[in-house]
Design a protein around this motif. Structure first.
Motif, PDB file in Angstrom:
ATOM      1  N   ARG A  78       0.838  -1.198   0.000  1.00  0.00           N
ATOM      2  CA  ARG A  78       0.000   0.000   0.000  1.00  0.00           C
ATOM      3  C   ARG A  78       0.873   1.248   0.000  1.00  0.00           C
ATOM      4  O   ARG A  78       0.579   2.230  -0.687  1.00  0.00           O
ATOM      5  CB  ARG A  78      -0.933  -0.018   1.218  1.00  0.00           C
ATOM      6  CG  ARG A  78      -1.855   1.168   1.345  1.00  0.00           C
ATOM      7  CD  ARG A  78      -3.015   1.083   0.358  1.00  0.00           C
ATOM      8  NE  ARG A  78      -2.744   1.911  -0.787  1.00  0.00           N
ATOM      9  CZ  ARG A  78      -3.306   1.805  -1.985  1.00  0.00           C
ATOM     10  NH1 ARG A  78      -4.194   0.891  -2.224  1.00  0.00           N
ATOM     11  NH2 ARG A  78      -2.988   2.584  -2.968  1.00  0.00           N
ATOM     12  N   ASP A  82       0.835   4.048  -2.805  1.00  0.00           N
ATOM     13  CA  ASP A  82       0.574   5.451  -2.473  1.00  0.00           C
ATOM     14  C   ASP A  82       1.653   6.364  -3.049  1.00  0.00           C
ATOM     15  O   ASP A  82       1.344   7.414  -3.615  1.00  0.00           O
ATOM     16  CB  ASP A  82       0.480   5.639  -0.957  1.00  0.00           C
ATOM     17  CG  ASP A  82      -0.796   5.053  -0.366  1.00  0.00           C
ATOM     18  OD1 ASP A  82      -1.745   4.759  -1.135  1.00  0.00           O
ATOM     19  OD2 ASP A  82      -0.835   4.888   0.872  1.00  0.00           O
ATOM     20  N   GLY A  85       1.084   6.886  -6.621  1.00  0.00           N
ATOM     21  CA  GLY A  85      -0.191   7.473  -6.988  1.00  0.00           C
ATOM     22  C   GLY A  85      -1.209   6.459  -7.453  1.00  0.00           C
ATOM     23  O   GLY A  85      -2.140   6.785  -8.186  1.00  0.00           O
ATOM     24  N   VAL A  86      -1.038   5.216  -7.024  1.00  0.00           N
ATOM     25  CA  VAL A  86      -1.938   4.132  -7.438  1.00  0.00           C
ATOM     26  C   VAL A  86      -3.034   3.963  -6.400  1.00  0.00           C
ATOM     27  O   VAL A  86      -2.755   3.796  -5.211  1.00  0.00           O
ATOM     28  CB  VAL A  86      -1.156   2.812  -7.619  1.00  0.00           C
ATOM     29  CG1 VAL A  86      -2.095   1.644  -7.863  1.00  0.00           C
ATOM     30  CG2 VAL A  86      -0.156   2.948  -8.750  1.00  0.00           C
ATOM     31  N   GLY A  87      -4.277   4.001  -6.858  1.00  0.00           N
ATOM     32  CA  GLY A  87      -5.407   3.826  -5.962  1.00  0.00           C
ATOM     33  C   GLY A  87      -5.772   2.370  -5.760  1.00  0.00           C
ATOM     34  O   GLY A  87      -6.123   1.951  -4.670  1.00  0.00           O
ATOM     35  N   SER A  88      -5.688   1.578  -6.832  1.00  0.00           N
ATOM     36  CA  SER A  88      -6.021   0.162  -6.735  1.00  0.00           C
ATOM     37  C   SER A  88      -5.291  -0.612  -7.825  1.00  0.00           C
ATOM     38  O   SER A  88      -4.781  -0.018  -8.775  1.00  0.00           O
ATOM     39  CB  SER A  88      -7.533  -0.064  -6.862  1.00  0.00           C
ATOM     40  OG  SER A  88      -7.981   0.338  -8.140  1.00  0.00           O
ATOM     41  N   ALA A 108      -4.568   4.633 -11.405  1.00  0.00           N
ATOM     42  CA  ALA A 108      -4.128   5.844 -10.720  1.00  0.00           C
ATOM     43  C   ALA A 108      -5.224   6.386  -9.819  1.00  0.00           C
ATOM     44  O   ALA A 108      -6.404   6.377 -10.170  1.00  0.00           O
ATOM     45  CB  ALA A 108      -3.727   6.904 -11.743  1.00  0.00           C
ATOM     46  N   HIS A 109      -4.815   6.845  -8.665  1.00  0.00           N
ATOM     47  CA  HIS A 109      -5.750   7.484  -7.750  1.00  0.00           C
ATOM     48  C   HIS A 109      -6.045   8.874  -8.305  1.00  0.00           C
ATOM     49  O   HIS A 109      -5.127   9.633  -8.607  1.00  0.00           O
ATOM     50  CB  HIS A 109      -5.137   7.585  -6.354  1.00  0.00           C
ATOM     51  CG  HIS A 109      -6.108   8.012  -5.322  1.00  0.00           C
ATOM     52  ND1 HIS A 109      -6.534   9.307  -5.202  1.00  0.00           N
ATOM     53  CD2 HIS A 109      -6.763   7.302  -4.365  1.00  0.00           C
ATOM     54  CE1 HIS A 109      -7.402   9.381  -4.203  1.00  0.00           C
ATOM     55  NE2 HIS A 109      -7.554   8.190  -3.689  1.00  0.00           N
ATOM     56  N   PRO A 110      -7.310   9.249  -8.466  1.00  0.00           N
ATOM     57  CA  PRO A 110      -7.635  10.524  -9.116  1.00  0.00           C
ATOM     58  C   PRO A 110      -7.126  11.753  -8.368  1.00  0.00           C
ATOM     59  O   PRO A 110      -6.911  12.795  -8.977  1.00  0.00           O
ATOM     60  CB  PRO A 110      -9.167  10.519  -9.189  1.00  0.00           C
ATOM     61  CG  PRO A 110      -9.622   9.456  -8.276  1.00  0.00           C
ATOM     62  CD  PRO A 110      -8.494   8.493  -8.092  1.00  0.00           C
ATOM     63  N   ASP A 111      -6.910  11.642  -7.070  1.00  0.00           N
ATOM     64  CA  ASP A 111      -6.429  12.792  -6.289  1.00  0.00           C
ATOM     65  C   ASP A 111      -4.918  12.814  -6.142  1.00  0.00           C
ATOM     66  O   ASP A 111      -4.379  13.674  -5.462  1.00  0.00           O
ATOM     67  CB  ASP A 111      -7.059  12.782  -4.893  1.00  0.00           C
ATOM     68  CG  ASP A 111      -8.566  12.902  -4.957  1.00  0.00           C
ATOM     69  OD1 ASP A 111      -9.069  13.525  -5.916  1.00  0.00           O
ATOM     70  OD2 ASP A 111      -9.235  12.366  -4.058  1.00  0.00           O
ATOM     71  N   SER A 112      -4.242  11.879  -6.781  1.00  0.00           N
ATOM     72  CA  SER A 112      -2.798  11.772  -6.629  1.00  0.00           C
ATOM     73  C   SER A 112      -2.076  12.874  -7.391  1.00  0.00           C
ATOM     74  O   SER A 112      -2.433  13.200  -8.520  1.00  0.00           O
ATOM     75  CB  SER A 112      -2.326  10.410  -7.157  1.00  0.00           C
ATOM     76  OG  SER A 112      -0.930  10.395  -7.254  1.00  0.00           O
ATOM     77  N   HIS A 115      -0.977  11.694 -10.709  1.00  0.00           N
ATOM     78  CA  HIS A 115      -2.012  11.237 -11.639  1.00  0.00           C
ATOM     79  C   HIS A 115      -1.706  11.672 -13.062  1.00  0.00           C
ATOM     80  O   HIS A 115      -1.930  10.933 -14.005  1.00  0.00           O
ATOM     81  CB  HIS A 115      -3.387  11.737 -11.196  1.00  0.00           C
ATOM     82  CG  HIS A 115      -4.497  11.208 -12.041  1.00  0.00           C
ATOM     83  ND1 HIS A 115      -5.134  11.975 -12.970  1.00  0.00           N
ATOM     84  CD2 HIS A 115      -5.053   9.975 -12.115  1.00  0.00           C
ATOM     85  CE1 HIS A 115      -6.063  11.253 -13.579  1.00  0.00           C
ATOM     86  NE2 HIS A 115      -6.028  10.036 -13.075  1.00  0.00           N
TER      87      HIS A 115
END
Length: 138
Positions: A78, A82, A85-88, A108-112, A115
């Protein structure tokens, strides 16, 4: 691997929950095991872990209702996700004859803040041949 190391090697690469998910009719089904290991290897690649050692047990491949494989990231994985910038990480496992292959997509996590560097998902693939005589490039 199973012949030489048996259950000991499985306990080093698969979590107790993963081992509990094994098909009851054949707990040493090499194709099932290869699929799980291929999914983990693909996830390592999708997370771009080169230079970062992640334990095999920090990634867990489970079966969702209906049998779809899902990946759970442990604390170290995790943290790597993080930082990237990876969400899942989404995974897929396929079997054909004596082979298992897997695909992992790091979403990619959209808030990263990274991103923008990952405009598309990053892919990792892994093939796990069960034939010890097969060429690694096959």
């Amino acid at each position: 691997m199973l012949v030489e190391h048996g259950e000991r090697i499985l306990a080093r690469m698969l979590t107790p929950a993963e081992l509990a998910d094994r098909p009851a009719q054949d707990e040493t089904d090499p194709q099932w095991i290869a699929g799980r290991l291929a999914a983990k290897e693909a996830a390592f690649k999708a997370l771009a872990t080169s230079g970062t050692a992640l334990p095999w047990l920090d990634l867990e491949v489970r079966s969702a209702p209906g049998g779809r494989p899902v990946l759970r990231l442990g604390p170290a994985a995790r943290a790597v996700a993080d930082r990237a910038g990876v969400g899942s990480v989404r995974i897929s496992i396929s079997h054909d004859g004596e082979y298992a292959v897997a695909l992992a997509v790091a979403v990619a996590h959209p808030d990263s803040p990274t991103h923008e560097e990952l405009p598309h998902a990053r892919f990792g693939t892994a093939g796990q041949g069960l034939d010890p005589q097969a060429s690694p490039s096959a």
